[in-house]
Design a protein around this motif. Structure first.
Motif, PDB file in Angstrom:
ATOM      1  N   LEU A  21      28.806  41.882  36.214  1.00 44.61           N
ATOM      2  CA  LEU A  21      29.964  42.762  36.066  1.00 44.61           C
ATOM      3  C   LEU A  21      31.084  42.059  35.309  1.00 44.61           C
ATOM      4  CD1 LEU A  21      30.010  44.249  39.693  1.00 44.61           C
ATOM      5  CD2 LEU A  21      28.874  45.166  37.654  1.00 44.61           C
ATOM      6  N   VAL A  22      31.227  40.755  35.557  1.00 41.94           N
ATOM      7  CA  VAL A  22      32.210  39.957  34.812  1.00 41.94           C
ATOM      8  C   VAL A  22      31.798  39.856  33.347  1.00 41.94           C
ATOM      9  CG1 VAL A  22      33.262  37.674  34.580  1.00 41.94           C
ATOM     10  CG2 VAL A  22      32.888  38.652  36.861  1.00 41.94           C
ATOM     11  N   ASP A  23      30.511  39.587  33.119  1.00 39.97           N
ATOM     12  CA  ASP A  23      30.004  39.442  31.748  1.00 39.97           C
ATOM     13  C   ASP A  23      30.159  40.727  30.943  1.00 39.97           C
ATOM     14  OD1 ASP A  23      29.319  36.843  32.359  1.00 39.97           O
ATOM     15  OD2 ASP A  23      27.204  37.297  32.760  1.00 39.97           O
ATOM     16  N   GLN A  24      29.984  41.869  31.608  1.00 45.01           N
ATOM     17  CA  GLN A  24      30.074  43.166  30.930  1.00 45.01           C
ATOM     18  C   GLN A  24      31.521  43.641  30.768  1.00 45.01           C
ATOM     19  OE1 GLN A  24      27.513  46.003  33.035  1.00 45.01           O
ATOM     20  NE2 GLN A  24      26.108  44.326  33.492  1.00 45.01           N
ATOM     21  N   GLY A  25      32.456  42.895  31.308  1.00 45.72           N
ATOM     22  CA  GLY A  25      33.853  43.284  31.203  1.00 45.72           C
ATOM     23  C   GLY A  25      34.253  44.393  32.156  1.00 45.72           C
ATOM     24  N   LEU A  26      33.414  44.652  33.153  1.00 46.59           N
ATOM     25  CA  LEU A  26      33.732  45.695  34.125  1.00 46.59           C
ATOM     26  C   LEU A  26      34.628  45.185  35.249  1.00 46.59           C
ATOM     27  CD1 LEU A  26      30.222  47.413  34.438  1.00 46.59           C
ATOM     28  CD2 LEU A  26      32.326  48.476  33.581  1.00 46.59           C
ATOM     29  N   PHE A  27      34.568  43.878  35.508  1.00 45.58           N
ATOM     30  CA  PHE A  27      35.373  43.315  36.598  1.00 45.58           C
ATOM     31  C   PHE A  27      36.134  42.089  36.119  1.00 45.58           C
ATOM     32  CE2 PHE A  27      36.014  40.335  40.099  1.00 45.58           C
ATOM     33  CZ  PHE A  27      36.733  41.135  40.980  1.00 45.58           C
ATOM     34  N   GLU A  28      37.398  42.038  36.533  1.00 44.02           N
ATOM     35  CA  GLU A  28      38.230  40.872  36.275  1.00 44.02           C
ATOM     36  C   GLU A  28      39.170  40.694  37.454  1.00 44.02           C
ATOM     37  OE1 GLU A  28      41.674  39.254  33.169  1.00 44.02           O
ATOM     38  OE2 GLU A  28      40.805  41.260  32.930  1.00 44.02           O
ATOM     39  N   ALA A  29      39.376  39.469  37.877  1.00 44.53           N
ATOM     40  CA  ALA A  29      40.293  39.182  38.970  1.00 44.53           C
ATOM     41  C   ALA A  29      41.556  38.537  38.423  1.00 44.53           C
ATOM     42  CB  ALA A  29      39.635  38.274  40.001  1.00 44.53           C
ATOM     43  N   SER A  30      42.671  38.751  39.127  1.00 42.50           N
ATOM     44  CA  SER A  30      43.944  38.220  38.652  1.00 42.50           C
ATOM     45  C   SER A  30      44.916  38.082  39.818  1.00 42.50           C
ATOM     46  CB  SER A  30      44.545  39.140  37.584  1.00 42.50           C
ATOM     47  OG  SER A  30      45.826  38.690  37.179  1.00 42.50           O
ATOM     48  N   THR A  31      45.911  37.244  39.645  1.00 43.85           N
ATOM     49  CA  THR A  31      47.015  37.130  40.599  1.00 43.85           C
ATOM     50  C   THR A  31      48.281  37.797  40.061  1.00 43.85           C
ATOM     51  OG1 THR A  31      47.668  34.989  39.676  1.00 43.85           O
ATOM     52  CG2 THR A  31      46.126  34.959  41.535  1.00 43.85           C
ATOM     53  N   ASP A  32      48.185  38.387  38.877  1.00 43.40           N
ATOM     54  CA  ASP A  32      49.338  38.969  38.188  1.00 43.40           C
ATOM     55  C   ASP A  32      49.470  40.456  38.507  1.00 43.40           C
ATOM     56  OD1 ASP A  32      51.361  39.723  36.511  1.00 43.40           O
ATOM     57  OD2 ASP A  32      50.346  39.177  34.646  1.00 43.40           O
ATOM     58  N   PHE A  33      50.385  40.788  39.408  1.00 39.43           N
ATOM     59  CA  PHE A  33      50.536  42.179  39.839  1.00 39.43           C
ATOM     60  C   PHE A  33      51.218  43.051  38.778  1.00 39.43           C
ATOM     61  CE2 PHE A  33      49.226  40.375  43.707  1.00 39.43           C
ATOM     62  CZ  PHE A  33      48.876  41.390  44.586  1.00 39.43           C
ATOM     63  N   SER A  34      51.805  42.452  37.759  1.00 36.70           N
ATOM     64  CA  SER A  34      52.406  43.261  36.697  1.00 36.70           C
ATOM     65  C   SER A  34      51.336  44.020  35.908  1.00 36.70           C
ATOM     66  CB  SER A  34      53.220  42.372  35.743  1.00 36.70           C
ATOM     67  OG  SER A  34      52.376  41.522  34.985  1.00 36.70           O
ATOM     68  N   ARG A  35      50.096  43.599  36.043  1.00 37.97           N
ATOM     69  CA  ARG A  35      49.010  44.269  35.320  1.00 37.97           C
ATOM     70  C   ARG A  35      48.645  45.617  35.938  1.00 37.97           C
ATOM     71  NH1 ARG A  35      44.121  40.424  33.952  1.00 37.97           N
ATOM     72  NH2 ARG A  35      43.612  42.329  32.797  1.00 37.97           N
ATOM     73  N   ILE A  36      49.356  45.983  37.011  1.00 39.73           N
ATOM     74  CA  ILE A  36      49.199  47.317  37.586  1.00 39.73           C
ATOM     75  C   ILE A  36      49.390  48.396  36.521  1.00 39.73           C
ATOM     76  CG2 ILE A  36      50.367  48.991  39.111  1.00 39.73           C
ATOM     77  CD1 ILE A  36      48.582  47.133  40.652  1.00 39.73           C
ATOM     78  N   GLU A  37      50.244  48.114  35.525  1.00 38.65           N
ATOM     79  CA  GLU A  37      50.511  49.115  34.495  1.00 38.65           C
ATOM     80  C   GLU A  37      49.267  49.456  33.683  1.00 38.65           C
ATOM     81  OE1 GLU A  37      52.411  46.826  30.781  1.00 38.65           O
ATOM     82  OE2 GLU A  37      53.519  46.476  32.654  1.00 38.65           O
ATOM     83  N   GLU A  38      48.225  48.622  33.750  1.00 47.20           N
ATOM     84  CA  GLU A  38      47.000  48.880  32.982  1.00 47.20           C
ATOM     85  C   GLU A  38      46.100  49.933  33.615  1.00 47.20           C
ATOM     86  OE1 GLU A  38      44.862  45.242  32.499  1.00 47.20           O
ATOM     87  OE2 GLU A  38      46.642  44.071  31.936  1.00 47.20           O
TER      88      GLU A  38
END
Length: 426
Positions: A58-75
């Protein structure tokens, strides 16, 4: 392609993330634990019953990414909140994780995709979504729920390690702040799950989850009490339960144990008892069940004491090996495990306790038992012990040959197939 954020990547959030990704929904996983975020982005799982093989593609296919940056909620188009809702030291609801999450996402709700959906999955008391989370989201964003963004509650029904049901197949209960909110929630979850069950309000959905776990808590308390009563009568409660379970209607088996564990059953009933006081109601039945279940570690310790007394020993000064630290079999989930309570109570009486758990090689820091952090699982065959206490019925123990041991074995789960002559059920 739909893109959502799932806040909290633990035993609830991570399986849900995988399920949405497998349904071609992009998932941005948000968590404050940077170590876990980095592991997930490299395709590694940190939960034993969740395979890295399910995450890496899922990571390789670009379907899943993890982050600590809550500003990315806008995406994203939707945010699903899967953070803990524990009790504080006074056995009162602790909504700090939920409310902190609300404050983190609120400033970004009005950015990017309009009319975002916010869904709370964390188990809580009726009214939390509307009365606690909604004001924080509205104040922090300047938006109005039901008009500028959608708001709903859909309780998690995750059971770590279960294989006969999954996130995909378990029907999903959900209630919305408005009819439009509910419709949006149904639309989202229908992309990934086999069945959804809409209910009239967030409060009904919140009460549904509490009812499910109160049902289990009360019935477990009943068999725990019967275990003590039948033991005094010389009757094996497990034989009684197995016999009663042959009735094809009007009965379902529940099994006794050393106490309650997991994030739900030891905690959720107290969310309702606390909230009930606001409407001048007293949940006597629920509270009695809580008292019985909370007292079970003391009953187990009394059986340990009896077993050692028969050997002309006392708990004070004895070396005890505990088998099983996880709260349920064959997983590494040790949240609210009664094993921790047993260790602390035994050591308070002067025992030296070591543990074995093939799924929990080392005790991680916890809020309630921080002083136990760092202890490591030992080999069953190493060391000289005065007795063995079985707290969790892992498969590894069921077929293990305990007949060679010359010390008392106290089994709180009735799980051993190969026993020794000093075997005792507790």
């Amino acid at each position: 392609m739909t893109k959502i954020a799932i806040v909290g990547l633990g035993y609830v959030g991570l399986p849900l993330s995988i399920r949405f990704c497998q349904s071609d929904v992009k998932v941005l996983g948000l968590d404050v634990n940077e170590t876990q975020v980095n592991k997930l982005n490299s395709g590694q799982s940190y939960i034993k019953h969740i395979s890295s093989d399910d995450i890496a593609p899922l990571v390789d296919q670009g379907l899943f990414e993890a982050s600590t940056d809550f500003s990315r909620i806008e995406e994203v188009e939707a945010i699903i909140i899967c953070v803990p809702t524990p009790l504080n030291k006074y056995r009162e609801p602790d909504l700090s994780f939920v409310l902190a999450t609300g404050r983190s996402i609120a400033p970004h709700l009005g950015k990017g995709t309009p009319n975002k959906l916010v869904v709370l999955e964390s188990t809580t008391y009726p009214g939390t979504t509307e009365d606690e989370l909604r004001p924080i989201l509205e104040e922090g964003s300047g938006l109005i729920a039901g008009k500028d963004f959608h708001l709903a509650f859909s309780p998690e029904r995750e059971d770590p390690g279960r294989t006969d049901h999954s996130v995909k197949t378990i029907p999903k209960v959900m209630g919305g702040y408005t009819k439009a909110c509910l419709d949006k929630c149904v639309e989202l979850y229908s992309k990934a799950l086999d069945a959804v069950h809409p209910v009239p309000s967030c409060r009904v959905a919140e009460a549904t989850k509490l009812t499910e776990n109160i049902f289990r808590s009360v019935n477990i308390a009943l068999v725990n009490e019967l275990k003590i009563v039948y033991d005094k009568m010389g009757i094996d409660v497990w034989e009684v339960i197995n016999a009663a379970a042959t009735k094809p209607f009007g009965y379902m088996p529940f099994y006794p144990g050393p106490g309650l564990g997991g994030h739900c059953i030891p905690i959720d009933p107290f969310y309702l008892t606390w909230k009930a006081r606001e409407v001048d109601q007293h949940t006597r039945f629920i509270e009695l069940a809580g008292e019985i279940n909370t007292a079970m570690p003391d009953y187990v310790i009394s059986k340990v004491s009896d077993a050692l007394n028969a050997e002309k020993k006392s708990i004070n000064g004895s070396r005890i090996l505990m088998l099983g630290l996880a709260y349920k079999p064959n997983v590494d989930d040790d949240r609210e495990s009664p094993s921790y309570v047993l260790i602390e109570k035994l050591e308070a009486k002067g025992a030296k306790v070591e543990y074995n758990d093939p799924h929990v090689p080392e005790i991680k820091p916890t809020r309630e038992h921080i002083h136990l952090a760092g202890r490591k699982s030992v080999d069953i065959t190493e060391g000289s012990y005065d007795c063995i206490l079985i707290s969790t019925h892992h498969n590894e123990y069921k077929e293990y040959n305990f007949s060679k041991f010359q010390i008392p074995i106290i089994d709180t789960r009735n799980c051993l197939n190969i026993r020794n002559k000093k075997y005792i059920k507790a």
